[in-house]
Design a protein around this motif. Structure first.
Motif, PDB file in Angstrom:
ATOM      1  N   LYS A  38       0.829  -1.201   0.000  1.00 18.95           N
ATOM      2  CA  LYS A  38       0.000   0.000   0.000  1.00 18.95           C
ATOM      3  C   LYS A  38       0.867   1.255   0.000  1.00 18.95           C
ATOM      4  O   LYS A  38       0.602   2.214  -0.741  1.00 18.95           O
ATOM      5  N   LYS A  39       1.918   1.255   0.833  1.00 15.66           N
ATOM      6  CA  LYS A  39       2.799   2.409   0.911  1.00 15.66           C
ATOM      7  C   LYS A  39       3.528   2.641  -0.416  1.00 15.66           C
ATOM      8  O   LYS A  39       3.615   3.770  -0.914  1.00 15.66           O
ATOM      9  N   ARG A  40       4.035   1.526  -1.004  1.00 15.54           N
ATOM     10  CA  ARG A  40       4.732   1.644  -2.293  1.00 15.54           C
ATOM     11  C   ARG A  40       3.766   2.097  -3.390  1.00 15.54           C
ATOM     12  O   ARG A  40       4.117   2.928  -4.238  1.00 15.54           O
ATOM     13  N   THR A  41       2.537   1.553  -3.356  1.00 16.25           N
ATOM     14  CA  THR A  41       1.552   1.928  -4.369  1.00 16.25           C
ATOM     15  C   THR A  41       1.193   3.401  -4.261  1.00 16.25           C
ATOM     16  O   THR A  41       1.047   4.091  -5.276  1.00 16.25           O
ATOM     17  N   LYS A  42       1.065   3.882  -3.017  1.00 16.93           N
ATOM     18  CA  LYS A  42       0.765   5.294  -2.806  1.00 16.93           C
ATOM     19  C   LYS A  42       1.896   6.171  -3.346  1.00 16.93           C
ATOM     20  O   LYS A  42       1.643   7.207  -3.988  1.00 16.93           O
ATOM     21  N   ALA A  43       3.148   5.753  -3.084  1.00 13.41           N
ATOM     22  CA  ALA A  43       4.303   6.512  -3.584  1.00 13.41           C
ATOM     23  C   ALA A  43       4.309   6.537  -5.111  1.00 13.41           C
ATOM     24  O   ALA A  43       4.574   7.582  -5.724  1.00 13.41           O
ATOM     25  N   ILE A  44       4.005   5.393  -5.715  1.00 11.86           N
ATOM     26  CA  ILE A  44       3.961   5.324  -7.182  1.00 11.86           C
ATOM     27  C   ILE A  44       2.850   6.224  -7.727  1.00 11.86           C
ATOM     28  O   ILE A  44       3.017   6.905  -8.742  1.00 11.86           O
ATOM     29  N   GLN A  45       1.687   6.242  -7.013  1.00 15.40           N
ATOM     30  CA  GLN A  45       0.572   7.082  -7.446  1.00 15.40           C
ATOM     31  C   GLN A  45       0.946   8.566  -7.381  1.00 15.40           C
ATOM     32  O   GLN A  45       0.592   9.358  -8.270  1.00 15.40           O
TER      33      GLN A  45
END
Length: 698
Positions: free
Chosen positions: A418-425
């Motif tokens: 979730k944290k990585r996905t948020k950063a990518i977003q």
């Protein structure tokens, strides 16, 4: 295989076709024979040559001894009347202490009443235990009688047990046996019969076994003996066939070794696909083919209990598969031989292969390596964890612990994702805004890693994008000012020239007035010429279309020479020049004429824009491998803008443009210094105007 251009479609002569058929057929029979030979050796079907000394025969004897012991000895012990079953005093005491196994006898089905074992007499307890034992014996007898025993009744026997009881079923009339064996066994290959001796010792039996010529009971020994003899005969025949086939294989190979082996036209697409594969994949396919040939096992012998039709179908199918693989193997082998004879072809395929064609991308894009390594490590961890979890299915407690740990790890993993996905977003949104030329905020970067590095790069691009927009905005503004200033500076003298030409044409003026007008026209024309020349030179410098004649130049001498030329003009403005140099001579590798123009333009700029009756400071010092030239003066005009813009064309310190400057002096200086790879800086502190030049020494 050969390359496509090397493959021709010429028909193979009929004799060569026959040679090929003979060669493939001989190879097939040879491989079939060789496969049979190795299979029988691997499965222990050949040695020892005497079947009755083999471990297979020993296993069959053990199976007979097991059935004999159960049916002749154990069953006899169990088949005794109820009243003869013995019960010891210890068993009675144990029953009083723990009556759990006798609960069924202490319950009255009619009244539903449960009795305590302590209410019974010892005689009643003895009868109860005796009856329980009797029921157990009957259950075991039923089990033994309804169990199938391998090799039951296979031998005649003359056996004695450990109690001295004698058992025999030997028929006196039968004298011709296939095999007679003493128990315990002490003959040849005694190691194969260690299981027989161990079984006889555990059961406490010894004696003699007689194997009849014909099967008795459930015996399969005679069939196994016949099959063993048949296998050995075929095995010897396979050895002879393999030896004999070497000659036709060699002869036919000599005939076909120089011929080209082509795939049938209907399967040409397979060859095309194969030829397009990288050479590494071709090598891997060849190794797999060799492995299959080496490990392919044919069903080369028929078991008496198998279906003959099914056996024949399987054998034909295996033969077809083996012939196909063998044909493909020789196609590959011919290709390898062709490449050995033509190493240039191998070199070409190698450079077009998977490794060489991707090595540049692999080395230039480290993200591939990092991602590949991480995915591989994660996959291994997940695989190992899955194996551990699978083993825990047999232990309920361990399974619960591993499941709990897995859930915790899964939650942690989901949080990280979730944290990585948020950063990518966030990175994706920032890039989208940048693409639409919108204002973006800086991305917060924490830690290191692939996503963090991408975020840093996006921040760098964002900053560069903002600086580029600012420069573009400044460039647009300066372009507008440039057009305005050029128009003004060219139009002013041109307008004066036109006006005074009209005045000089008038007939009602005196000759003296006409000469005065012509003098003004001349001055304005010269002014216009200087302006156009400066503009041309500035444009030429900015475009880099200038050839430099570099040499060793003493900048100190050049500076004093330029000061001497402008000395009178400095005195007219009452400017006092103070100079300071680190050495008497300071050399740089540059174009002397162009550097002289630098000093000229700087001094001219000081005379035009410095406040009269002030001091001008000129210093020349060393700093590392550079010569630093610093020029400082007090400005006569208030500088209400960024002084770095003075280096732009037609930008002047006098915003009212009352001075005679063209606004190109410092622009030309900047262009000359950029051609020399030197640095040019402008700064101010109040009304103090400073010019700094940094140029490399020799």
């Amino acid at each position: 295989m050969k390359n496509k251009e090397d493959m021709n479609q010429s028909r193979v002569p009929e004799p060569l076709k026959k040679s090929w058929i003979k060669f493939l057929l001989s190879c097939f029979i040879f491989l079939l024979s060789f496969n049979y030979i190795t299979d029988q050796l691997r499965f222990g079907q050949i040695f020892p040559l005497n079947y009755f000394q083999s471990d297979q025969y020993a296993i069959q004897i053990v199976q007979f001894l097991d059935s004999f012991y159960i049916t002749q000895i154990e069953l006899q012990k169990l088949q005794i009347p109820l009243e003869e079953i013995e019960v010891t005093k210890q068993e009675i005491l144990d029953a009083k202490f723990d009556s759990y196994q006798y609960e069924q006898y202490l319950y009255d089905d009619n009244t539903g009443e449960h009795y305590s074992i302590n209410t019974l007499t010892d005689e009643q307890i003895r009868d109860m235990i005796q009856y329980d034992k009797y029921q157990q014996y009957q259950s075991e007898i039923y089990h033994y009688k309804n169990t199938y025993y391998d090799q039951q009744d296979a031998f005649y026997y003359d056996i004695t047990d450990s109690n001295g009881n004698h058992y025999t079923n030997v028929v006196l009339e039968e004298k011709d046996y296939l095999n007679i064996i003493e128990i315990p066994y002490k003959g040849k290959n005694v190691s194969n019969f260690s299981i027989v001796n161990s079984s006889a010792r555990d059961k406490g039996i010894s004696g003699t076994l007689y194997l009849p010529k014909y099967p008795m009971g459930e015996s399969t020994i005679q069939d196994a003996f016949i099959q063993n003899i048949t296998t050995k005969v075929i095995w010897i025949g396979a050895i002879l066939a393999a030896i004999i086939l070497v000659i036709p294989i060699y002869r036919n190979f000599k005939k076909i070794k120089d011929t080209q082996l082509n795939i049938p036209p209907q399967y040409k697409w397979i060859e095309d696909k194969y030829l397009d594969l990288p050479i590494e994949f071709k090598g891997l396919i060849f190794l797999v083919t060799v492995y299959i040939l080496q490990n392919m096992n044919l069903t080369t012998y028929y078991r008496y209990y198998e279906n003959l039709l099914s056996y024949g179908f399987q054998l034909i199918l295996q033969v077809i598969i083996l012939l196909s693989i063998l044909y493909f193997f020789f196609l590959q082998l011919k290709g390898i031989i062709h490449r050995i004879k033509n190493p240039q072809l191998f070199k070409q395929e190698w450079y077009k292969g998977f490794y060489m064609s991707n090595i540049d991308d692999w080395s230039k894009l480290p993200i591939y390596r990092n991602t590949f390594i991480r995915i591989t490590v994660y996959s291994c961890i997940i695989g190992i964890w899955g194996i551990i979890w699978g083993f825990c299915f047999h232990d309920y407690g361990a399974f619960l612990v591993i499941t709990f740990i897995s859930v915790i790890l899964a939650l942690i993993l989901l949080s990280i994702i979730k944290k990585r996905t948020k950063a990518i977003q966030v990175i994706a949104d920032t890039l989208s805004k940048m693409a639409n030329n919108e204002i973006t905020s800086e991305i917060y970067v924490k830690g290191n890693g692939l996503i963090a590095n991408i975020a840093k790069d996006v921040n760098a691009v964002r900053e560069g994008f903002a600086i580029s927009n600012q420069k573009q905005s400044n460039s647009e503004r300066l372009k507008t000012e440039l057009i305005t200033n050029v128009s003004h500076d060219l139009r002013t003298p041109l307008t004066s020239v036109l006006n005074y030409v009209d005045l000089a044409k008038r007939s009602d003026i005196t000759e003296e007035e006409r000469q005065e007008y012509l003098q003004i026209i001349d001055n304005k024309s010269k002014r216009l010429k200087v302006l156009i020349d400066d503009l041309f030179e500035a444009s030429k410098m900015a475009s880099g279309a200038v050839e430099l004649n570099k040499e060793q130049v003493d900048l100190v001498a050049l500076m004093y020479q330029a000061l001497a030329e402008y000395e009178d003009r400095f005195e007219d403005q009452k400017l006092i020049v103070r100079t300071k140099t680190s050495n008497q001579h300071m050399y740089a590798y540059c174009d002397g004429r162009k550097m002289y123009r630098v000093f000229e333009n700087l001094f001219s700029n000081v005379i035009k824009y410095a406040q009269p009756a002030t001091r001008v400071y000129l210093e020349m010092t060393y700093e590392g491998s550079e010569i630093i030239i610093t020029l400082k003066n007090i400005s006569n005009y208030e500088l209400g803008f960024d002084v770095s813009e003075l280096a732009e064309r037609f930008k002047r310190g006098d915003s009212s443009r009352h001075t005679e400057g063209s606004g190109l002096g410092l622009s030309i200086v900047k262009s000359i210094l950029e051609l020399h790879g030197a640095a040019f800086e402008l700064s101010q502190d109040g009304d103090l105007f400073k010019v700094i030049i940094k140029i490399n020494t020799l």
